[in-house]
Design a protein around this motif. Structure first.
Motif, PDB file in Angstrom:
ATOM      1  N   GLN A 169      53.422  68.321   7.850  1.00 33.86           N
ATOM      2  CA  GLN A 169      52.017  68.252   7.458  1.00 33.86           C
ATOM      3  C   GLN A 169      51.881  67.764   6.023  1.00 33.86           C
ATOM      4  OE1 GLN A 169      49.564  71.631   8.229  1.00 33.86           O
ATOM      5  NE2 GLN A 169      50.340  71.952  10.290  1.00 33.86           N
ATOM      6  N   GLN A 170      52.785  68.220   5.150  1.00 36.20           N
ATOM      7  CA  GLN A 170      52.756  67.814   3.742  1.00 36.20           C
ATOM      8  C   GLN A 170      53.027  66.323   3.591  1.00 36.20           C
ATOM      9  OE1 GLN A 170      51.856  69.972   1.508  1.00 36.20           O
ATOM     10  NE2 GLN A 170      52.100  68.711  -0.325  1.00 36.20           N
ATOM     11  N   GLU A 202      49.916  64.384   3.191  1.00 39.61           N
ATOM     12  CA  GLU A 202      49.037  65.058   2.242  1.00 39.61           C
ATOM     13  C   GLU A 202      47.866  64.162   1.846  1.00 39.61           C
ATOM     14  OE1 GLU A 202      49.280  67.105  -2.213  1.00 39.61           O
ATOM     15  OE2 GLU A 202      50.918  65.883  -1.443  1.00 39.61           O
ATOM     16  N   HIS A 205      45.363  64.054   4.613  1.00 38.70           N
ATOM     17  CA  HIS A 205      44.628  65.325   4.703  1.00 38.70           C
ATOM     18  C   HIS A 205      43.563  65.416   3.614  1.00 38.70           C
ATOM     19  CE1 HIS A 205      46.624  67.460   7.939  1.00 38.70           C
ATOM     20  NE2 HIS A 205      47.808  67.103   7.472  1.00 38.70           N
ATOM     21  N   LYS A 206      43.916  64.969   2.401  1.00 36.42           N
ATOM     22  CA  LYS A 206      42.944  64.977   1.312  1.00 36.42           C
ATOM     23  C   LYS A 206      41.773  64.065   1.630  1.00 36.42           C
ATOM     24  CE  LYS A 206      46.293  65.913  -2.383  1.00 36.42           C
ATOM     25  NZ  LYS A 206      46.996  65.327  -3.543  1.00 36.42           N
TER      26      LYS A 206
END
Length: 792
Positions: free
Chosen positions: A657-658, A661, A664-665
């Motif tokens: 998931q990271q 990142e 996601h942001k």
């Protein structure tokens, strides 16, 4: 005069409280969004720009041309920096530090304390060319001896209580890097301020690069890639011309380097302007800066549109005021100044409200963006706020000022002012523009979130659940014992290791030859180095042959290939085939299914698993019932074999998931900004509905007396505005498709842009418009017609 304009502006704002509230809400929200984005952009653009030589500080990059692609990398030979400085007059000096993969990490210790530290190997002029401030020590001499070490303020304080106490002290440094380890004795020669967050180079100690040269003979080989090279160029150097001069410099120093092309990139631009694809810089953080910069402008624009619309729509209430002022000698420019003054007063109040909003939401914004942004009041901030105030004031007030001041007084006072068809359509056009943006934002939110969900749920060809990862910094000779101890924990299913990370995909190799064309040697394979049981831990399916096994005493001459590599090589029965790798033969012992090495920004490629007996990163499969007790057991074994090193573990699914990142942001921020765009657009629409209802008050009252129903009145007030929203939908759908299709091109595997996304976005816009219109339309329809007619 300014005082007079200000007093009139305050009076008019008080007399139109509803418009005032709508304008303040919309404009302050818009300004808050703009300020947040500008603070984020300023923070992003500040990375690596604090060096005093930033204009002339460049990093040497290399394009490596292989058969199937061009790979761009910043790793070069340690010898290259000195060679460029000697042979090219454009180079003032060169600084060399270690490549990322050999970053030293280890325990500093004396007789009293020990402390973990991450360092860099650097040439003696490191502090002369980079602006990392020295608290103690001289830039020119602090690394004059290869046994010197310069510590960060924090590390020096931990070891010696104060930085001053550290100077001259002797330390033992037991460090490790990806290709080896060593224990050396060093003397503290200086202390530097802690490295700021806006630096891509992060370290807490600096040692002389000669220590690394003593550790490995490959460091001083022209064929190695153990170093990053930085150059200070002469002021005014023509970079394009310089790049042409150094392009094939490597081929003059060593054979078989014609496929390497050198060039330089300004170091302060590296953070924003990478990565490279096929030798060309594409994408990178600079794209998001441009994207959010455009979003900031559009949000401010639609907030200002509200003011323009409401100001021009309310013109009829101020016609007599304008007419009398003109008759009494009021010049046009005075009236323009008055209306722009009102805009400035409104903008100033909105800006103050926006600053309060920023103070309240900044902690949450920092959490989302993983930043440490602060709203510090300094000269630059004050100038930026003044510029923003002036820009907003003029943008919001210019059209109403010129529009209202253009009326002729004789027509105003005689009541013969004609309604302009063009003026009405300008207001309608602005509403269409606002809702077009809102719909594009809504479409973007759906597609961005669909793509992220697709990425998170895609089958990668290996398992992510219940996989624990952490680094191994202990003695390589004890790695087998360490793994056996971990394997004895009942909840641990299997254990292996890899050099690097399966998510970062930074291990590749060329030079493999299987007997076809000589050019095959130039094909670059993804080639992670792994240990026994790696494919079992990761759940990678085996197609043919076998896996790495202690039973067969496998060594570095054994490899496993994936299905894509077998297809590329044209091997129908690859198992048992011997292929050349450099000056040795390696045997294919198995074929596995293709799996994703790296992120989904890259497509599946031919891959070769190379066996190694030592590795830097542990991968551990748990049974699925992991508890704090299990982690405590693992940590206990970790601390036994790696004393002084923290147990920094993570789960692979969380790391995955990271990996996305940035996406996601983007998803989170797009939701927030879409909400603000919809809010501001709705406020503008609400204001126009209120004005329209006010203008048609007499007509509506007559209709109600003649028997019109509440629903009929609501339809009457709604239909014209809903037509505008439909026009906005027609414009927004193709724009949204084009923009999001372009964004998806950054992914090798993309979600389909389904037609239902546009339907939902359109219905959402219509629903928002209906709710907004109905707030005032129902209120107007329910009003007592007698009251309205009596006031007429």
């Amino acid at each position: 005069m300014i005082r007079h304009i200000f007093l009139i502006a305050i009076r008019n704002l008080k007399n139109n409280k509803v418009n005032f509230i709508i304008n303040i809400t919309g404009l302050s929200t818009g300004l808050a969004c703009v300020l947040l984005i500008l603070l984020w952009i300023r923070d992003e653009k500040s990375v690596d720009t604090f060096h005093k030589n930033k204009e002339d500080l460049y990093q040497v990059i290399a394009n490596f041309e292989v058969e199937n692609k061009i790979i761009t990398m910043d790793n070069n030979s340690f010898l290259l920096g000195e060679s460029l400085a000697k042979e090219f007059p454009e180079v003032v000096s060169s600084t060399v530090i270690n490549a990322d993969f050999i970053t030293p990490k280890g325990i500093f210790s004396n007789q009293e304390k020990e402390q973990l530290g991450q360092g860099i190997f650097a040439s003696s002029n490191f502090f002369e060319n980079f602006s990392f401030d020295l608290l103690i020590g001289e830039k020119t001499t602090v690394l004059s001896n290869k046994k010197n070490v310069v510590l960060s303020e924090e590390l020096a304080t931990k070891l010696f209580k104060t930085p001053e106490n550290a100077i001259g002290k002797i330390l033992d440094w037991d460090y490790k890097w990806s290709d080896g380890s060593k224990k050396v004795t060093v003397q503290v020669s200086g202390v530097f301020k802690n490295v700021p967050d806006n630096s891509t180079l992060q370290f807490d100690s600096v040692v002389h690069s000669d220590l690394l040269k003593e550790t490995s003979r490959w460091v001083t080989d022209w064929k190695s890639g153990y170093a990053k090279i930085f150059l200070i160029l002469q002021e005014g150097t023509d970079i394009n011309n310089f790049n042409k001069k150094i392009a094939k410099h490597l081929s003059t120093k060593v054979d078989n380097r014609e496929m390497f092309t050198l060039f330089v990139q300004q170091f302060s631009e590296r953070y924003l302007k990478q990565p490279y694809q096929n030798g060309i810089q594409v994408g990178g953080r600079v794209v998001y800066i441009r994207l959010f910069g455009m979003i900031a402008f559009l949000i401010l624009l639609i907030a200002c549109i509200n003011f323009m619309n409401l100001s021009t729509a309310q013109a009829s209430k101020r016609l007599k005021e304008i007419g009398i002022k003109k008759v009494l000698g009021g010049r046009k420019k005075i009236l323009i100044a008055q209306f722009i003054g009102e805009s400035f007063v409104l903008s100033l109040i909105s800006l103050l409200v926006a600053i309060v909003i920023i103070i309240l939401v900044l902690p949450y914004f920092n959490t989302i963006t993983a930043k440490h942004i602060e709203l510090t009041i300094n000269l630059n901030i004050i100038i930026s706020l003044i510029v923003l105030l002036i820009f907003t004031g003029f943008l919001a007030g210019s059209y109403p000022a010129f529009y209202l001041s253009s009326f002729k007084p004789i027509y105003i006072l005689k009541g013969k002012l004609k309604k302009s068809f063009g003026d009405a359509w300008i207001r309608k056009g602005l509403v269409i523009f606002q809702f077009t943006l809102a719909i594009v934002f809504i479409i973007g939110v759906f597609i961005v979130n669909n793509q992220i969900n697709f990425v998170m749920n895609k089958n990668l060809g290996y398992e992510r659940d219940h996989i624990l990862t952490f680094s191994y910094d202990g003695d390589d000779t004890k790695l087998d014992t360490f793994i056996n101890e971990l394997q004895n924990i009942s909840e641990v299913t299997s254990v292996s290791f890899i050099n690097g990370s399966i998510l970062e995909a930074n291990d590749s190799q060329s030079g493999f030859y299987w007997g076809n064309l000589p050019s095959d040697k130039n094909i670059m394979f993804q080639s992670p180095r792994v240990g026994y049981k790696f494919t079992e831990v990761m759940g990678i399916p085996l197609i043919k042959g076998r896996r790495f096994s202690k039973k067969f005493q496998d060594d570095y001459t054994k490899i496993i290939i994936n299905a894509s590599a077998a297809k590329l090589m044209g091997l129908q029965n690859p198992v048992g085939t011997l292929i050349d790798q450099g000056n040795k033969k390696v045997e294919i012992i198995g074929v596995v299914e293709d799996f994703q090495y790296g992120s989904l920004h890259k497509k599946l490629e031919p891959l070769i698993l190379r066996f190694r007996k030592f590795g830097t990163d542990i991968v551990l499969k748990l049974s699925g019932s992991q508890t704090t007790t299990v982690l405590d057991q693992i940590e206990s074994i970790h601390n036994t074999f790696q004393p002084g090193y923290p147990f920094d573990f993570s789960f692979l699914d969380a790391d995955y998931q990271q990996l996305y990142e940035a996406e996601h942001k983007i998803a989170t921020l797009s939701k927030i900004f879409t909400l603000f765009v919809v809010l501001i657009s709705s406020l503008g629409l609400l204001g126009l509905v209120i004005f329209n209802a006010e203008q048609r008050k007499k007509e509506i009252s007559v209709r109600k007396i003649l028997g019109a129903s509440v629903l009929g009145i609501v339809k009457l007030l709604s239909k014209d505005f809903l037509k505008l929203v439909l026009i906005a939908i027609i414009i927004a759908v193709p724009i949204g498709w084009l923009l999001m299709n372009q964004w998806l091109q950054d992914f090798a595997y993309q979600v389909q842009i389904n037609w239902w996304i546009f339907i939902i976005a359109s219905l959402a816009a219509i629903l928002i418009a209906i709710i907004t219109i109905s707030i005032q339309a129902i209120r107007t329809a329910l009003a007592n017609p007698i009251t309205s007619l009596r006031s007429e």
